[in-house]
Design a protein around this motif. Structure first.
Motif, PDB file in Angstrom:
ATOM      1  N   ASP A 392     -19.152 -30.822 -23.057  1.00  0.00           N
ATOM      2  CA  ASP A 392     -19.385 -31.163 -21.652  1.00  0.00           C
ATOM      3  C   ASP A 392     -18.493 -32.280 -21.144  1.00  0.00           C
ATOM      4  N   GLY A 393     -17.329 -32.479 -21.769  1.00  0.00           N
ATOM      5  CA  GLY A 393     -16.417 -33.528 -21.332  1.00  0.00           C
ATOM      6  C   GLY A 393     -16.916 -34.926 -21.572  1.00  0.00           C
ATOM      7  N   GLU A 394     -17.976 -35.085 -22.393  1.00  0.00           N
ATOM      8  CA  GLU A 394     -18.598 -36.389 -22.570  1.00  0.00           C
ATOM      9  C   GLU A 394     -18.736 -36.827 -24.020  1.00  0.00           C
ATOM     10  N   VAL A 395     -18.902 -35.883 -24.935  1.00  0.00           N
ATOM     11  CA  VAL A 395     -19.194 -36.171 -26.338  1.00  0.00           C
ATOM     12  C   VAL A 395     -18.185 -35.431 -27.199  1.00  0.00           C
ATOM     13  N   ALA A 396     -17.784 -36.062 -28.300  1.00  0.00           N
ATOM     14  CA  ALA A 396     -16.825 -35.426 -29.201  1.00  0.00           C
ATOM     15  C   ALA A 396     -17.178 -35.757 -30.647  1.00  0.00           C
ATOM     16  N   LEU A 397     -16.805 -34.849 -31.517  1.00  0.00           N
ATOM     17  CA  LEU A 397     -16.934 -35.041 -32.961  1.00  0.00           C
ATOM     18  C   LEU A 397     -15.587 -34.718 -33.582  1.00  0.00           C
ATOM     19  N   VAL A 398     -15.093 -35.617 -34.424  1.00  0.00           N
ATOM     20  CA  VAL A 398     -13.806 -35.402 -35.074  1.00  0.00           C
ATOM     21  C   VAL A 398     -13.891 -35.922 -36.500  1.00  0.00           C
ATOM     22  N   GLY A 399     -13.236 -35.254 -37.427  1.00  0.00           N
ATOM     23  CA  GLY A 399     -13.284 -35.717 -38.810  1.00  0.00           C
ATOM     24  C   GLY A 399     -12.777 -34.686 -39.784  1.00  0.00           C
ATOM     25  N   SER A 400     -13.358 -34.700 -40.986  1.00  0.00           N
ATOM     26  CA  SER A 400     -12.855 -33.853 -42.074  1.00  0.00           C
ATOM     27  C   SER A 400     -13.663 -32.583 -42.283  1.00  0.00           C
ATOM     28  N   ALA A 401     -14.824 -32.454 -41.627  1.00  0.00           N
ATOM     29  CA  ALA A 401     -15.748 -31.366 -41.942  1.00  0.00           C
ATOM     30  C   ALA A 401     -15.370 -30.068 -41.244  1.00  0.00           C
ATOM     31  N   ASN A 402     -15.288 -29.009 -42.027  1.00  0.00           N
ATOM     32  CA  ASN A 402     -15.091 -27.668 -41.496  1.00  0.00           C
ATOM     33  C   ASN A 402     -16.441 -27.020 -41.219  1.00  0.00           C
ATOM     34  N   MET A 403     -16.404 -25.893 -40.530  1.00  0.00           N
ATOM     35  CA  MET A 403     -17.624 -25.116 -40.295  1.00  0.00           C
ATOM     36  C   MET A 403     -17.747 -24.041 -41.368  1.00  0.00           C
ATOM     37  N   ASN A 414     -16.399 -36.900 -43.905  1.00  0.00           N
ATOM     38  CA  ASN A 414     -16.622 -38.003 -42.957  1.00  0.00           C
ATOM     39  C   ASN A 414     -16.184 -37.573 -41.567  1.00  0.00           C
ATOM     40  N   THR A 415     -17.016 -37.882 -40.583  1.00  0.00           N
ATOM     41  CA  THR A 415     -16.711 -37.595 -39.187  1.00  0.00           C
ATOM     42  C   THR A 415     -17.134 -38.792 -38.348  1.00  0.00           C
ATOM     43  N   ILE A 416     -16.646 -38.834 -37.122  1.00  0.00           N
ATOM     44  CA  ILE A 416     -17.105 -39.831 -36.152  1.00  0.00           C
ATOM     45  C   ILE A 416     -17.572 -39.098 -34.903  1.00  0.00           C
ATOM     46  N   LEU A 417     -18.789 -39.416 -34.494  1.00  0.00           N
ATOM     47  CA  LEU A 417     -19.372 -38.902 -33.256  1.00  0.00           C
ATOM     48  C   LEU A 417     -19.215 -39.976 -32.189  1.00  0.00           C
ATOM     49  N   LEU A 418     -18.753 -39.596 -31.007  1.00  0.00           N
ATOM     50  CA  LEU A 418     -18.536 -40.575 -29.942  1.00  0.00           C
ATOM     51  C   LEU A 418     -18.979 -40.006 -28.608  1.00  0.00           C
ATOM     52  N   ALA A 419     -19.365 -40.904 -27.718  1.00  0.00           N
ATOM     53  CA  ALA A 419     -19.741 -40.535 -26.356  1.00  0.00           C
ATOM     54  C   ALA A 419     -18.878 -41.329 -25.395  1.00  0.00           C
TER      55      ALA A 419
END
Length: 467
Positions: A392-403, A414-419
């Motif tokens: 929604d243009g507001e929250v992102a998750l980036v890191g090493s984890a695949n689906m 490890n990932t970082i969640l940010l708003a």
């Protein structure tokens, strides 16, 4: 007699499959079929690869280290109510609360990210900590190694940890010995040792897949990028590897510091507790962020729960990039549900995957995703290795984890969640650039695949819980 012994062994292993906690029905069925259908090899396969155990001693050591580490200081986050539940999920996984006062920068490409990382190491005054799953003795890998050696020689405490399997080429290279000689403290996560005896001490393919850097406790790097050239010369036919690596400043760096310390102290004898009790600078203005770390010793289904929570939270737009997509049923259902409720849902895969089994299993999911309205793109400019999610243009998750099930159950990630709208926009623009270099997959195209291709994809997907 041998037949009777084999039948008894089969029955015992099947009983263990059925009684093992935290195993979904599809996984149980797959392993029962393998044990029954492949004499002897099926039993050995389950004993070697069927359970996510790193060994009792290692698991206990990691739990002990985690319990003894002081909690990282936090900067209370002022989160919108709609985002707070997402960060509560993240905190329930690895214990790190959302913390405000962070800033982020996204470099244009992998080489510029390495150059900026080297500049951070050259500017370090107290310590530099790195963890990489794959660190190659190539151009970029050598740049980082030399930067660490320069820092160590001027008195900066440099600690570098690599996965024992993923970075085996570096460990055997003179560059590894050169770093040790220059005073860089080195660590090897999940050492393999004797491959014949290693399975007795835990599953051999459980790996530390993390990629993180902490500089002076105030700067941290997080993303999908290994310490290597994008040409990735160990698999050049799929190059370039296309990654995302974000540079953060702020309290979230202390959370990555805590995560690094938990890894370092689990595999070395050095106590890093004093670093975690040192005063932390007062946070300035910035957005809330949170480290979300998972692994075989985390609670069950941690990473898929994080992904599903984000997907179900989407109201307008959801964009995902992942190189490896072997979902469990709830994750696949979550993506379909997002599109079915009107969320503009897009997922981008690499057109050519370096793992044939993952490529087949991923494509077995295409028809259902497309029928729900998910837009699928296949990236054609190399191997898209970036693991990103924007919401929604507001929250992102980036890191090493695949689906995929490896990231869900077998790897330390490890990932970082940010708003933050601005940082999410940067990542969304990068995702748009990936889509511009991709080809859209249509439902008609998938429906026209020959039966042999569909049979192959579906047969491989059935083995997903085993693979």
């Amino acid at each position: 007699m041998w037949v009777a012994l084999h039948l008894i062994a089969q029955a015992a292993v099947i009983l263990r499959v059925l009684l093992r906690p935290h195993r979904n029905p599809a996984s149980r069925i797959s392993w029962v079929v393998v044990v029954l259908a492949v004499p002897v090899a099926g039993i050995l396969g389950y004993l070697l690869l069927g359970e996510t155990s790193i060994g009792r001693r290692r698991a206990e050591r990691m739990r002990q280290v985690r319990a003894e580490l002081p909690a990282p200081p936090t900067a209370p986050a002022d989160l919108p109510e709609r985002h707070a539940p997402l960060f509560r999920v993240g905190e329930s996984i690895s214990g790190y609360p959302a913390c405000s006062g962070n800033a982020a920068a996204l470099l244009p490409d992998s080489n510029s990210a390495i150059d900026a990382l080297v500049a951070d190491i050259d500017a370090a005054t107290d310590h530099v900590h790195l963890v990489f799953y794959i660190w190659l003795p190539d151009g970029n890998g050598t740049k980082v190694a030399h930067a660490l050696m320069r820092a160590a020689r001027r008195g900066v405490a440099c600690r570098a940890m690599v996965d024992d399997l993923g970075s085996k080429l570096l460990i055997r290279h003179a560059l590894w010995r050169d770093m040790a000689g220059a005073g860089v403290r080195l660590g090897r996560a999940l050492p393999i040792g004797n491959p014949l005896l290693r399975p007795m001490a835990g599953r051999i393919d459980l790996r530390n897949h993390r990629k993180l850097v902490v500089v002076d406790g105030v700067i941290t790097w997080c993303g999908s990028q290994n310490c290597a050239d994008p040409e990735f010369r160990v698999k050049p036919r799929y190059a370039p590897w296309v990654d995302v690596l974000l540079r953060f400043e702020g309290p979230v760096a202390r959370q990555n510091q805590h995560l690094f310390a938990s890894d370092w102290m689990a595999w070395t004898d050095e106590d890093l507790t004093p670093l975690l009790t040192a005063p932390m600078p007062a946070p300035g203005p910035g957005f809330p962020a949170q480290v979300v770390a998972s692994g075989p010793t985390s609670r069950h289904s941690a990473m898929p729960e994080m992904f599903q929570s984000l997907i179900y939270a989407a109201r307008r737009e959801l964009v995902v990039t992942t190189p490896y997509y072997v979902p469990d049923d709830p994750l696949q259902a979550a993506l379909c549900a997002a599109a079915n409720r009107g969320v503009a849902t897009t997922i981008v895969f690499p057109a050519r995957n370096d793992n044939w089994a993952v490529a087949a299993a991923s494509r077995s999911c295409y028809a259902e995703l497309l029928a729900a309205g998910v837009v699928i793109h296949e990236f054609e400019g190399g191997l898209l290795h970036a693991k990103t999610l924007t919401l929604d243009g507001e929250v992102a998750l980036v890191g090493s984890a695949n689906m995929d099930r490896r990231s869900f159950d077998l790897n330390y990630e490890n990932t970082i969640l940010l708003a933050d709208a601005a940082t999410t926009a940067l990542l969304r623009d990068r995702q748009a650039a990936f889509i511009a270099r991709s080809r859209r997959v249509t439902a008609d195209e998938v429906a026209a695949w020959p039966w042999q291709r569909r049979l192959w994809n579906n047969a491989v997907a059935v083995m997903g819980p085993v693979l």
